[in-house]
Design a protein around this motif. Structure first.
Motif, PDB file in Angstrom:
ATOM      1  N   HIS A  48       0.835  -1.207   0.000  1.00  0.00           N
ATOM      2  CA  HIS A  48       0.000   0.000   0.000  1.00  0.00           C
ATOM      3  C   HIS A  48       0.867   1.253   0.000  1.00  0.00           C
ATOM      4  O   HIS A  48       0.543   2.246  -0.675  1.00  0.00           O
ATOM      5  CB  HIS A  48      -0.914  -0.019   1.238  1.00  0.00           C
ATOM      6  CG  HIS A  48      -1.788   1.188   1.365  1.00  0.00           C
ATOM      7  ND1 HIS A  48      -3.028   1.272   0.780  1.00  0.00           N
ATOM      8  CD2 HIS A  48      -1.598   2.374   2.021  1.00  0.00           C
ATOM      9  CE1 HIS A  48      -3.576   2.449   1.054  1.00  0.00           C
ATOM     10  NE2 HIS A  48      -2.726   3.134   1.819  1.00  0.00           N
ATOM     11  N   GLY A  49       1.959   1.223   0.748  1.00  0.00           N
ATOM     12  CA  GLY A  49       2.836   2.384   0.853  1.00  0.00           C
ATOM     13  C   GLY A  49       3.802   2.559  -0.293  1.00  0.00           C
ATOM     14  O   GLY A  49       4.404   3.632  -0.442  1.00  0.00           O
ATOM     15  N   VAL A  50       3.958   1.526  -1.103  1.00  0.00           N
ATOM     16  CA  VAL A  50       4.958   1.571  -2.179  1.00  0.00           C
ATOM     17  C   VAL A  50       4.320   1.555  -3.562  1.00  0.00           C
ATOM     18  O   VAL A  50       4.681   2.361  -4.435  1.00  0.00           O
ATOM     19  CB  VAL A  50       5.940   0.385  -2.055  1.00  0.00           C
ATOM     20  CG1 VAL A  50       6.896   0.349  -3.245  1.00  0.00           C
ATOM     21  CG2 VAL A  50       6.716   0.467  -0.752  1.00  0.00           C
ATOM     22  N   LEU A  51       3.364   0.654  -3.785  1.00  0.00           N
ATOM     23  CA  LEU A  51       2.810   0.456  -5.125  1.00  0.00           C
ATOM     24  C   LEU A  51       1.587   1.342  -5.323  1.00  0.00           C
ATOM     25  O   LEU A  51       0.470   0.883  -5.553  1.00  0.00           O
ATOM     26  CB  LEU A  51       2.452  -1.021  -5.326  1.00  0.00           C
ATOM     27  CG  LEU A  51       3.611  -2.001  -5.115  1.00  0.00           C
ATOM     28  CD1 LEU A  51       3.131  -3.435  -5.272  1.00  0.00           C
ATOM     29  CD2 LEU A  51       4.757  -1.703  -6.073  1.00  0.00           C
ATOM     30  N   LEU A  84      16.569   2.333  -3.648  1.00  0.00           N
ATOM     31  CA  LEU A  84      16.439   3.725  -3.217  1.00  0.00           C
ATOM     32  C   LEU A  84      14.974   4.099  -3.027  1.00  0.00           C
ATOM     33  O   LEU A  84      14.621   4.807  -2.068  1.00  0.00           O
ATOM     34  CB  LEU A  84      17.099   4.640  -4.248  1.00  0.00           C
ATOM     35  CG  LEU A  84      16.973   6.140  -4.004  1.00  0.00           C
ATOM     36  CD1 LEU A  84      17.522   6.529  -2.636  1.00  0.00           C
ATOM     37  CD2 LEU A  84      17.696   6.914  -5.109  1.00  0.00           C
ATOM     38  N   GLU A  85      14.103   3.624  -3.895  1.00  0.00           N
ATOM     39  CA  GLU A  85      12.678   3.925  -3.756  1.00  0.00           C
ATOM     40  C   GLU A  85      12.117   3.295  -2.485  1.00  0.00           C
ATOM     41  O   GLU A  85      11.219   3.865  -1.848  1.00  0.00           O
ATOM     42  CB  GLU A  85      11.911   3.444  -4.983  1.00  0.00           C
ATOM     43  CG  GLU A  85      10.479   3.950  -5.060  1.00  0.00           C
ATOM     44  CD  GLU A  85      10.344   5.444  -5.338  1.00  0.00           C
ATOM     45  OE1 GLU A  85       9.202   5.912  -5.425  1.00  0.00           O
ATOM     46  OE2 GLU A  85      11.379   6.154  -5.450  1.00  0.00           O
ATOM     47  N   CYS A  86      12.631   2.142  -2.084  1.00  0.00           N
ATOM     48  CA  CYS A  86      12.216   1.549  -0.806  1.00  0.00           C
ATOM     49  C   CYS A  86      12.571   2.473   0.359  1.00  0.00           C
ATOM     50  O   CYS A  86      11.770   2.652   1.288  1.00  0.00           O
ATOM     51  CB  CYS A  86      12.872   0.182  -0.608  1.00  0.00           C
ATOM     52  SG  CYS A  86      12.190  -1.125  -1.633  1.00  0.00           S
ATOM     53  N   ILE A  87      13.766   3.058   0.324  1.00  0.00           N
ATOM     54  CA  ILE A  87      14.167   4.010   1.363  1.00  0.00           C
ATOM     55  C   ILE A  87      13.241   5.222   1.352  1.00  0.00           C
ATOM     56  O   ILE A  87      12.765   5.686   2.396  1.00  0.00           O
ATOM     57  CB  ILE A  87      15.621   4.470   1.160  1.00  0.00           C
ATOM     58  CG1 ILE A  87      16.593   3.302   1.322  1.00  0.00           C
ATOM     59  CG2 ILE A  87      15.962   5.628   2.099  1.00  0.00           C
ATOM     60  CD1 ILE A  87      17.017   3.004   2.727  1.00  0.00           C
ATOM     61  N   HIS A  88      12.984   5.757   0.164  1.00  0.00           N
ATOM     62  CA  HIS A  88      12.116   6.924   0.040  1.00  0.00           C
ATOM     63  C   HIS A  88      10.718   6.625   0.577  1.00  0.00           C
ATOM     64  O   HIS A  88      10.156   7.409   1.354  1.00  0.00           O
ATOM     65  CB  HIS A  88      12.054   7.348  -1.427  1.00  0.00           C
ATOM     66  CG  HIS A  88      11.105   8.474  -1.693  1.00  0.00           C
ATOM     67  ND1 HIS A  88      11.179   9.688  -1.045  1.00  0.00           N
ATOM     68  CD2 HIS A  88      10.024   8.561  -2.537  1.00  0.00           C
ATOM     69  CE1 HIS A  88      10.217  10.477  -1.482  1.00  0.00           C
ATOM     70  NE2 HIS A  88       9.498   9.814  -2.373  1.00  0.00           N
ATOM     71  N   CYS A  89      10.165   5.479   0.203  1.00  0.00           N
ATOM     72  CA  CYS A  89       8.817   5.126   0.651  1.00  0.00           C
ATOM     73  C   CYS A  89       8.771   4.867   2.151  1.00  0.00           C
ATOM     74  O   CYS A  89       7.802   5.236   2.820  1.00  0.00           O
ATOM     75  CB  CYS A  89       8.298   3.923  -0.125  1.00  0.00           C
ATOM     76  SG  CYS A  89       7.968   4.267  -1.872  1.00  0.00           S
ATOM     77  N   TYR A  90       9.821   4.242   2.678  1.00  0.00           N
ATOM     78  CA  TYR A  90       9.890   4.067   4.141  1.00  0.00           C
ATOM     79  C   TYR A  90       9.831   5.422   4.832  1.00  0.00           C
ATOM     80  O   TYR A  90       9.123   5.602   5.835  1.00  0.00           O
ATOM     81  CB  TYR A  90      11.160   3.294   4.524  1.00  0.00           C
ATOM     82  CG  TYR A  90      12.067   3.947   5.539  1.00  0.00           C
ATOM     83  CD1 TYR A  90      11.709   4.037   6.885  1.00  0.00           C
ATOM     84  CD2 TYR A  90      13.299   4.483   5.142  1.00  0.00           C
ATOM     85  CE1 TYR A  90      12.558   4.642   7.809  1.00  0.00           C
ATOM     86  CE2 TYR A  90      14.136   5.082   6.051  1.00  0.00           C
ATOM     87  CZ  TYR A  90      13.764   5.179   7.380  1.00  0.00           C
ATOM     88  OH  TYR A  90      14.595   5.790   8.285  1.00  0.00           O
ATOM     89  N   SER A  91      10.563   6.400   4.293  1.00  0.00           N
ATOM     90  CA  SER A  91      10.586   7.716   4.930  1.00  0.00           C
ATOM     91  C   SER A  91       9.209   8.368   4.888  1.00  0.00           C
ATOM     92  O   SER A  91       8.807   9.040   5.851  1.00  0.00           O
ATOM     93  CB  SER A  91      11.623   8.616   4.252  1.00  0.00           C
ATOM     94  OG  SER A  91      11.174   9.108   2.995  1.00  0.00           O
ATOM     95  N   SER A 127      10.705  -2.497   7.571  1.00  0.00           N
ATOM     96  CA  SER A 127      10.926  -3.562   6.586  1.00  0.00           C
ATOM     97  C   SER A 127      11.486  -2.997   5.288  1.00  0.00           C
ATOM     98  O   SER A 127      12.381  -3.592   4.666  1.00  0.00           O
ATOM     99  CB  SER A 127       9.614  -4.298   6.313  1.00  0.00           C
ATOM    100  OG  SER A 127       9.108  -4.890   7.496  1.00  0.00           O
ATOM    101  N   LEU A 128      10.970  -1.844   4.869  1.00  0.00           N
ATOM    102  CA  LEU A 128      11.432  -1.231   3.618  1.00  0.00           C
ATOM    103  C   LEU A 128      12.873  -0.738   3.741  1.00  0.00           C
ATOM    104  O   LEU A 128      13.666  -0.872   2.803  1.00  0.00           O
ATOM    105  CB  LEU A 128      10.509  -0.073   3.222  1.00  0.00           C
ATOM    106  CG  LEU A 128       9.168  -0.485   2.641  1.00  0.00           C
ATOM    107  CD1 LEU A 128       8.218   0.705   2.584  1.00  0.00           C
ATOM    108  CD2 LEU A 128       9.349  -1.081   1.244  1.00  0.00           C
ATOM    109  N   LEU A 129      13.208  -0.172   4.886  1.00  0.00           N
ATOM    110  CA  LEU A 129      14.583   0.279   5.110  1.00  0.00           C
ATOM    111  C   LEU A 129      15.552  -0.891   4.995  1.00  0.00           C
ATOM    112  O   LEU A 129      16.587  -0.806   4.322  1.00  0.00           O
ATOM    113  CB  LEU A 129      14.689   0.931   6.485  1.00  0.00           C
ATOM    114  CG  LEU A 129      16.087   1.295   6.981  1.00  0.00           C
ATOM    115  CD1 LEU A 129      16.781   2.257   6.037  1.00  0.00           C
ATOM    116  CD2 LEU A 129      16.010   1.880   8.389  1.00  0.00           C
TER     117      LEU A 129
END
Length: 305
Positions: A48-51, A84-91, A127-129
């Motif tokens: 939900h937070g990424v896609l 990198l997008e995982c880091i961005h979305c985690y933030s 988890s994303l980080l």
């Protein structure tokens, strides 16, 4: 002949599609070697937070800076961009929490803590980080170990206490005491600029470029990072939630200082033009190969959402 601006838009869209597909595959229910299980609700919250769309600008920068050095770096650059997008979305997931910026809307849909709950949102960000470094280190990322090490170190420095996370701490402190202009620049260079800087330098690392090229792209990233945040502050002042897909006007409501608030809209627009010119000058050594990245700087400065 396709214009540079039209080619930029095509590449931004095609790269976003590729990144979205990569992220969807990385966030499948299939466990990886060494994993035990992927809890269904947690995975659903992460997806939900990424896609959820987005321009995928940071992965685009990784891919396009790597492309300066040839077409053979597409696959590893895509994976590093996804990390990198995982880091961005985690933030974003963590920034939206009630203890942080307390937002209910992100990219036009409920934030993770609203759609699920706060604890799940925290775990989704955690988890994303972690997944970001998994992606870089994994054997599927076809790079020499020394390049993976360089990427991990650079990404950790950009995302951690002296980069994005530290910038968020300064941002929270700014609600209690408004920083001066120098403090605002430092805050923004950390919270927003550090990951954009990494994105541009990462392409050079993926391509195993020389120190001079890596330095040029790092400085290009710093320049467009400044432009990105300045444009964001302008949009927070002039745009609306329907256009932005998130709440606007919150910086002023919380008393947070911005360069736009200090110097005004006319100054900000002039400064954005200066930053675009500086970015173009940094790319001059790459000649026509840098055209897409010149257009990227213009897009960052002139965006409307």
């Amino acid at each position: 002949m396709t214009s540079p601006s039209a080619l930029f838009r095509q590449r931004l869209q095609s790269n976003a599609v590729a990144v979205e597909a990569m992220l969807a595959a990385l966030l499948s229910a299939d466990t990886q070697a060494g994993e035990i299980a992927r809890p269904e609700r947690l995975l659903s919250a992460i997806r939900h937070g990424v896609l959820n769309g987005g321009k995928r600008l940071r992965p685009f920068l990784v891919m396009e800076t790597a492309a300066l050095f040839g077409e053979g770096f597409t696959a590893p650059a895509l994976r590093v961009g996804a990390a990198l997008e995982c880091i961005h979305c985690y933030s974003l997931v963590h920034d939206d929490l009630p203890a942080m910026d307390d937002d209910d809307l992100r990219r036009g849909q409920p934030t993770v803590h609203i759609a699920y709950d706060e604890a799940t949102a925290i775990l989704a960000g955690d988890s994303l980080l972690t997944l970001a470094f998994d992606i870089v280190a994994a054997p599927e990322t076809m790079l020499a170990d020394r390049l993976k090490t360089a990427l991990v170190l650079s990404l950790a420095r950009a995302a951690g206490i002296g980069g994005m996370a530290g910038g968020q701490a300064l941002d929270l402190a700014a609600e209690q005491k408004t920083p001066d202009a120098e403090g605002i620049v430092t805050l923004q260079a950390m919270k927003t600029g550090a990951l954009i800087r990494f994105a541009c330098e990462a392409g050079a690392i993926v391509a195993d470029a020389d120190v001079e090229a890596r330095s040029l792209l790092r400085r290009y990233g710093e320049t467009i990072g400044l432009a990105f945040q300045l444009a964001d502050d302008l949009l927070d002042l002039t745009s609306d939630a329907a256009t932005m897909g998130k709440a606007t006007g919150k910086d002023a409501a919380r008393g947070k200082g911005t360069l736009v608030a200090l110097y005004g809209q006319d100054w900000a627009e002039e400064r954005l033009n200066e930053l675009v010119g500086a970015a173009e000058a940094l790319l001059a050594p790459f000649g026509e190969r840098g055209a897409i990245l010149v257009e990227t700087a213009r897009f960052v400065a002139n965006r409307r959402s």
